[in-house]
Structures are given as structure tokens and as C-alpha cells.
Design a protein around this motif. Structure first.
Motif, mmCIF file in Angstrom:
data_model
loop_
_atom_site.group_PDB
_atom_site.id
_atom_site.type_symbol
_atom_site.label_atom_id
_atom_site.label_comp_id
_atom_site.label_asym_id
_atom_site.label_seq_id
_atom_site.Cartn_x
_atom_site.Cartn_y
_atom_site.Cartn_z
ATOM 1 N N ILE A 1 0.840 -1.203 0.000
ATOM 2 C CA ILE A 1 0.000 0.000 0.000
ATOM 3 C C ILE A 1 0.871 1.249 0.000
ATOM 4 C CG2 ILE A 1 -1.801 1.242 1.263
ATOM 5 C CD1 ILE A 1 -2.453 -1.509 2.612
ATOM 6 N N ASP A 2 0.595 2.156 -0.928
ATOM 7 C CA ASP A 2 1.337 3.413 -0.957
ATOM 8 C C ASP A 2 1.204 4.124 0.386
ATOM 9 O OD1 ASP A 2 2.717 5.437 -2.920
ATOM 10 O OD2 ASP A 2 1.318 6.598 -1.705
ATOM 11 N N ASN A 3 2.330 4.629 0.876
ATOM 12 C CA ASN A 3 2.315 5.192 2.230
ATOM 13 C C ASN A 3 1.494 6.483 2.348
ATOM 14 O OD1 ASN A 3 4.127 6.873 0.892
ATOM 15 N ND2 ASN A 3 5.934 5.934 1.848
ATOM 16 N N LYS A 4 1.002 6.998 1.213
ATOM 17 C CA LYS A 4 0.135 8.188 1.271
ATOM 18 C C LYS A 4 -1.335 7.836 1.010
ATOM 19 C CE LYS A 4 3.740 11.468 -0.101
ATOM 20 N NZ LYS A 4 4.829 10.474 -0.163
ATOM 21 N N LEU A 5 -1.604 6.561 0.742
ATOM 22 C CA LEU A 5 -2.983 6.134 0.454
ATOM 23 C C LEU A 5 -3.694 5.773 1.750
ATOM 24 C CD1 LEU A 5 -5.011 5.387 -1.882
ATOM 25 C CD2 LEU A 5 -4.240 3.025 -1.572
ATOM 26 N N ILE B 1 -12.370 -0.114 -0.729
ATOM 27 C CA ILE B 1 -10.958 -0.098 -0.327
ATOM 28 C C ILE B 1 -10.580 1.237 0.294
ATOM 29 C CG2 ILE B 1 -8.557 -0.265 -1.150
ATOM 30 C CD1 ILE B 1 -9.497 -2.203 -3.293
ATOM 31 N N THR B 2 -11.002 2.327 -0.356
ATOM 32 C CA THR B 2 -10.586 3.660 0.123
ATOM 33 C C THR B 2 -11.759 4.563 0.504
ATOM 34 O OG1 THR B 2 -10.573 4.454 -2.161
ATOM 35 C CG2 THR B 2 -8.481 3.653 -1.261
ATOM 36 N N GLY B 3 -12.988 4.149 0.183
ATOM 37 C CA GLY B 3 -14.138 5.007 0.481
ATOM 38 C C GLY B 3 -14.568 5.846 -0.700
ATOM 39 N N ASP B 4 -13.767 5.887 -1.758
ATOM 40 C CA ASP B 4 -14.181 6.577 -2.981
ATOM 41 C C ASP B 4 -13.854 5.691 -4.182
ATOM 42 O OD1 ASP B 4 -11.449 6.925 -3.760
ATOM 43 O OD2 ASP B 4 -11.317 8.658 -2.441
#
Length: 418
Positions: free
Chosen positions: A143-147, A344-347
Motif C-alpha cells: 500500500i502506498d504510504n500516502k494512500l 478499499i478507500t471510500g471513494d
């Protein structure tokens, strides 16, 4: 613009012919202490998963056979199903239904939760050590550390799929590639070294599933009985292959409906290699007819028989572009701007841009020389005349695990020297 997910699926199948028992003590199923209701629910969930995985295995096999008529290929239907089912934890609406239908889950009979519980049970069974058999499956989310990923997705991925979350800086492409490829290499015992050779700069999440299988035949072949022999690729092409030979009792039969000889060669650990050998020049017809053969016909044909069995040694490496192959099976939205992976991210800013399935297969006598001195599992090749089951023309094969009642690997060999 959509941010991107890579799905990377790797399998290493090291089909090793060894004598003796190199595993630890047999491990009984730990579930016998569970409550009956819980056990029944788990069993039903696993049954649904196994049935769906077998259907998907046939579905993808026939697609690949038609798309690549003259090529060897093999894949792990289980590895692909695990990765996409893990992804489906975050899928919604049409994206979710396409994945479920594409992977043969009957959602009118099977709830989403049952699907995930089935994989949870399956991975639990796979992880239990067995004597003479190594079977490991691992899942990871890079996972990208900014995601910002939703806690529920991470919790469910860990709970149902034993998936670890690994923080990654995808802006440093070289380091990210090294991190992912090192994970894969480690979890396939060094057999797959470079799963990915590039990453799109928009990548924010990589989902990896690995499967590693190493089996010992229940009755080993003797390296001294291997001989160079002819393999008939087609009417005009004959190649030389090292052919392994063994006399013994095997489940075998002739299925007239498809014009095939079938032989079941067991491993230790409740797993078998099933070889399907069509009549000479009848591979296409056999593949087509196989789709309509009932389980009852199959079981009725198979009987224990003393035979002389000859199997070619071979190794191969396979890489499938699953985006192309799965789109042909109707799984399209997840790879497009229409993807809804908002779980996964809400969007809905994520889509899958790449799905790679890489596999290596090695069938040989590695390790037999040292063990041969014990004399275990050997029979003389001379003696009474037996039916000779000789795999000297294009064939189909499946590695089938009876504990989870599904195919670990399946494929086709047209030319074992390629």
C-alpha cells in the motif's frame, strides 16, 4: 484520473520425485474441537468455494485452449481466485457482480460472507503441515504510504485471507519493485525472482498472492529407469525427451466418451497428479468433449490396475496477462474507469491496470539420487507383461488436492521440450 492497482499472482510448482519421507509428523485437522454448527457452516462454505473454483478452472482452461491452440500453458485457478476474491472485499455494484459471476460464485445460493469464510477455511487447511508435502499460499497488500485505506478492508483482508499490509513508497519505483519481487521470491522458495518488471507511476496498491507446491510421489520413480524416448508432438514432429518409468498399481481408466486414457498418480499428503492422455491427433476433440463428462462417468471408468507408467520429465515457465484473459470472460469493469472499488478507500478513484500471473513448473527426479540408496518405492521394470500407459503425445494434467476438493494447478503440454 484513476489511481491504479496491480494484481500479481505467482505460483511455483516444484514437482519433485523423491524417495523417503522428508516432512514432519502428520498433522491431524485441528477442527475436531470446534462446535458442530460452526464446523458444518465452515464445511458448507468450503464446499461452495471448491465447487466454484473447479468451475472457474474449466472455464479459464477452455478459454486458454481456444486462444492458444498450439501452446503449452498452465496456471493455478486457486491462486487467481484467491487474489480476486480478496480484491472483491473492496468491490461494489457491477464491479463486484462481474467478479462473482466471472469466478463462478452462485450468489443466489452463496452470500458474500460465505465466499470469504470459505477461503478462510481453505487457507487454514492449506497452512497445516503434512508429511511429504509442502503447500503454502500467501497474500500481501503493498500500500502506498500516502494512500488512506479503510480499516474494514484491511481487517477483512487479514481475517479471511491472512493478508499482511506492507507500506510502500511507489514514487521510488525501483525500491518498490525490489520490495515486491523480494516478497514473491521468498514465498516461492526462490523459484519466481522477477514477478514485476515495471510499475505504472500512478500505482498506489499492489495485491500479491503466491502459491508454492512441492510434493513427493507416494511411490517414487527410480532415476536409473529414466530413458530417452520419443514424444509425438503432432503427425510431423517428434522430439526426444527423458522418460521416467515405473511399474505399480495406479487408478486408471479409458473414458470412451472423450477418447482419453486417464491415470491418477498420487503424492503423499492427499494430493494427486491426474494425467489425461487423448488418442493420437484427437487433443482438440477431447478438450471439447471433456466439458460434458459427468463425475459419475469419470469415477466409473477409474479402477486400480497394475501398469507400466511412463511420464516425460519437463519444466516450463508461464506468464499470463490476466487483464486480457479475464476481460474475455466478462470481467471488464474492474480494469476500466467504471471500476467501483470504493470498499478499499471510500471513494471510486481506484481501478486495476495490470494483473499478472506467473508460474514455474519443474517435473524431474531432483533429490532421488541420495534417497535411492534406501530402495523405497522401487519395482523392477522387468517381469510380467503389463498395460503400458505411456505419455508420449500431447496431454492435459491437473494437480488435485482432496482436502479442499479443488485443482491447485491445471494445464496442457503440447511439447515438453519447449
Amino acid at each position: 484520473m484513476k489511481l491504479l492497482i496491480f494484481l500479481c499472482l505467482s505460483q511455483a510448482l516444484l514437482w519433485v520425485l523423491v524417495c523417503g519421507d522428508h516432512g514432519g509428523p502428520h498433522d491431524d485437522d485441528h477442527d475436531h474441537h470446534d462446535h458442530h454448527d460452526h464446523h458444518d457452516n465452515e464445511a458448507e462454505a468450503l464446499h461452495q468455494i471448491s465447487a466454484a473454483s473447479l468451475k472457474f478452472s474449466y472455464k479459464l482452461y477452455y478459454h486458454l485452449a481456444a486462444a492458444h491452440p498450439d501452446d503449452n500453458f498452465f496456471f493455478s485457478p486457486l491462486s487467481i481466485s484467491i487474489a480476486f476474491s480478496l480484491l472483491s472485499l473492496g468491490a461494489k455494484s457491477k464491479t463486484l457482480s462481474q467478479i462473482q459471476e466471472g469466478f463462478c460464485f452462485n450468489t443466489s445460493l452463496t452470500s458474500e460472507e460465505t465466499i470469504h469464510k470459505g477461503f478462510q477455511k481453505l487457507l487454514k487447511i492449506i497452512s497445516q503441515p503434512k508429511s511429504g508435502l509442502q503447500l503454502d499460499s500467501n497474500n500481501a497488500l503493498f500500500i502506498d504510504n500516502k494512500l488512506k485505506v479503510l480499516d474494514k478492508f484491511l481487517e477483512d483482508a487479514k481475517k479471511f485471507y491472512r493478508s499482511e499490509a506492507i507500506s510502500t513508497d511507489f514514487h521510488k519505483v525501483k525500491e518498490a519493485l525490489e520490495q515486491i519481487n523480494s516478497y514473491v521470491e521468498k514465498n516461492t522458495n526462490g523459484k519466481i525472482k522477477d514477478l514485476l518488471d515495471n510499475l505504472d507511476p500512478m500505482t498506489v496498491l499492489v495485491i500479491v498472492n503466491t502459491i508454492f507446491f512441492k510434493g513427493s510421489w507416494e511411490h517414487a520413480f527410480n532415476v536409473n529407469h529414466t530413458r530417452e524416448d520419443d514424444f509425438h508432438v503432432d503427425d510431423n514432429t517428434v522430439v526426444k525427451v527423458p522418460m521416467m518409468n515405473r511399474r505399480g498399481e495406479y487408478l486408471t481408466g479409458y473414458i470412451s466418451e472423450i477418447g482419453c486414457r486417464v491415470v491418477d498418480v498420487p503424492y503423499k499428503g492427499n494430493t494427486s497428479a491426474i494425467f489425461i492422455i487423448p488418442e493420437k491427433g484427437k487433443l482438440r476433440e477431447a478438450e471439447k468433449a471433456l466439458q460434458n463428462v459427468s463425475q459419475e462417468t469419470w469415477e466409473k471408468a477409474m479402477k486400480p490396475s497394475k501398469i507400466l507408467l511412463s511420464i516425460p520429465k519437463f519444466s516450463m515457465s508461464e506468464e499470463l496477462d490476466l487483464v486480457k484473459e479475464l476481460q474475455a470472460l466478462g470481467i471488464t469493469d474492474v480494469f476500466s474507469d467504471h471500476a467501483d472499488l470504493s470498499g478499499i478507500t471510500g471513494d471510486s478513484t481506484l481501478s486495476v491496470t495490470k494483473a499478472v500471473h506467473k508460474a514455474v513448473l519443474k517435473v524431474d527426479e531432483e533429490g532421488t539420487e541420495a534417497a535411492a540408496a534406501t530402495g523405497l518405492g522401487f519395482m523392477k521394470l522387468s517381469g510380467p507383461l503389463l498395460r503400458h500407459v505411456k505419455i508420449d503425445r500431447p496431454f492435459l494434467f491437473t494437480i488435485y488436492n482432496k482436502d479442499i476438493a479443488t485443482d491447485l494447478f491445471t494445464g496442457r503440454i503440447i511439447n515438453p521440450t519447449k
